[in-house]
Scaffold this motif. Structure first.
Motif, mmCIF file in Angstrom:
data_model
loop_
_atom_site.group_PDB
_atom_site.id
_atom_site.type_symbol
_atom_site.label_atom_id
_atom_site.label_comp_id
_atom_site.label_asym_id
_atom_site.label_seq_id
_atom_site.Cartn_x
_atom_site.Cartn_y
_atom_site.Cartn_z
ATOM 1 N N SER A 38 0.841 -1.188 0.000
ATOM 2 C CA SER A 38 0.000 0.000 0.000
ATOM 3 C C SER A 38 0.876 1.238 0.000
ATOM 4 O O SER A 38 2.047 1.192 0.366
ATOM 5 C CB SER A 38 -0.885 -0.017 1.248
ATOM 6 N N THR A 39 0.288 2.329 -0.386
ATOM 7 C CA THR A 39 0.961 3.611 -0.268
ATOM 8 C C THR A 39 0.538 4.233 1.048
ATOM 9 O O THR A 39 -0.650 4.339 1.348
ATOM 10 C CB THR A 39 0.555 4.537 -1.428
ATOM 11 N N LEU A 40 1.486 4.604 1.855
ATOM 12 C CA LEU A 40 1.226 5.273 3.122
ATOM 13 C C LEU A 40 1.122 6.763 2.828
ATOM 14 O O LEU A 40 2.075 7.372 2.339
ATOM 15 C CB LEU A 40 2.373 4.974 4.088
ATOM 16 N N GLN A 41 -0.046 7.339 3.079
ATOM 17 C CA GLN A 41 -0.315 8.729 2.716
ATOM 18 C C GLN A 41 -0.559 9.575 3.962
ATOM 19 O O GLN A 41 -1.359 9.184 4.815
ATOM 20 C CB GLN A 41 -1.555 8.808 1.821
ATOM 21 N N PRO A 42 0.108 10.736 4.078
ATOM 22 C CA PRO A 42 -0.188 11.612 5.210
ATOM 23 C C PRO A 42 -1.598 12.174 5.085
ATOM 24 O O PRO A 42 -2.054 12.500 3.987
ATOM 25 C CB PRO A 42 0.863 12.723 5.092
ATOM 26 N N GLU A 43 -2.292 12.234 6.213
ATOM 27 C CA GLU A 43 -3.645 12.797 6.245
ATOM 28 C C GLU A 43 -3.840 13.461 7.609
ATOM 29 O O GLU A 43 -4.100 12.792 8.607
ATOM 30 C CB GLU A 43 -4.689 11.697 6.030
ATOM 31 N N GLY A 44 -3.684 14.772 7.644
ATOM 32 C CA GLY A 44 -3.778 15.492 8.911
ATOM 33 C C GLY A 44 -2.658 15.076 9.843
ATOM 34 O O GLY A 44 -1.494 15.066 9.453
ATOM 35 N N ASP A 45 -3.014 14.675 11.067
ATOM 36 C CA ASP A 45 -2.007 14.266 12.038
ATOM 37 C C ASP A 45 -1.752 12.757 12.017
ATOM 38 O O ASP A 45 -1.120 12.208 12.911
ATOM 39 C CB ASP A 45 -2.405 14.704 13.441
ATOM 40 N N ALA A 46 -2.243 12.073 10.984
ATOM 41 C CA ALA A 46 -2.094 10.626 10.878
ATOM 42 C C ALA A 46 -1.670 10.260 9.457
ATOM 43 O O ALA A 46 -1.428 11.133 8.623
ATOM 44 C CB ALA A 46 -3.417 9.937 11.222
ATOM 45 N N TRP A 47 -1.580 8.969 9.221
ATOM 46 C CA TRP A 47 -1.259 8.425 7.903
ATOM 47 C C TRP A 47 -2.318 7.383 7.575
ATOM 48 O O TRP A 47 -2.812 6.691 8.465
ATOM 49 C CB TRP A 47 0.119 7.776 7.918
ATOM 50 N N THR A 48 -2.651 7.261 6.321
ATOM 51 C CA THR A 48 -3.629 6.256 5.902
ATOM 52 C C THR A 48 -2.951 5.255 4.973
ATOM 53 O O THR A 48 -1.995 5.581 4.268
ATOM 54 C CB THR A 48 -4.831 6.882 5.182
ATOM 55 N N ALA A 49 -3.473 4.030 5.020
ATOM 56 C CA ALA A 49 -2.941 2.962 4.182
ATOM 57 C C ALA A 49 -4.001 1.890 4.021
ATOM 58 O O ALA A 49 -5.009 1.876 4.746
ATOM 59 C CB ALA A 49 -1.693 2.365 4.818
#
Length: 131
Positions: A38-49
């Motif tokens: 997966s691509t780990l993507q920054p989103e606000g104060d977290a990361w999504t994957a």
């Protein structure tokens, strides 16, 4: 209290140098197989994957002087899984430790499978980061 198991690997690299090489969230997919597809993507104060069982949101401990690399995985079902991780000195090298907490409803087989998975990931980290 939850049952817990900790696994560690020795890495032939000075601990601070190792920590600096691996603490950034974007480095995790290089060794954490649950994130490697997966691509780990920054989103606000977290990361999504995309995790093995669906989308996840991960909060990572910020850079620090103590080798703490804890992360908190929100699987979207209302529970957040705390994954304590440490890089500590071991002579001229480093020890990387990760703790697995047995989640409510987890069978013995699931707990053992997750522990084996965690061990493989730490071995992959060791191989990638300096053996």
């Amino acid at each position: 209290m939850l049952d817990a198991r900790t696994v560690s690997v020795s890495v032939n690299r000075p601990w601070r140098e190792l920590y600096e090489a691996i603490w950034r969230p974007e480095c995790f997919p290089r060794w954490a197989s649950g994130l490697s597809r997966s691509t780990l993507q920054p989103e606000g104060d977290a990361w999504t994957a995309q995790g093995p069982e669906g989308p996840v949101r991960i909060h990572f401990t910020g850079h620090n002087a103590f080798g703490v690399m804890d992360h908190f995985v929100d699987t979207g079902d209302g529970s957040v899984i705390h994954v304590p991780m440490r890089v500590v000195p071991n002579g001229a090298g480093a020890e990387v430790m990760l703790t697995l907490f047995r989640q409510p409803g987890m069978t013995d087989e699931q707990f053992e499978a997750d522990f084996a998975w965690m061990r493989r990931d730490l071995q992959a980290l060791r191989d990638w980061a300096g053996g």
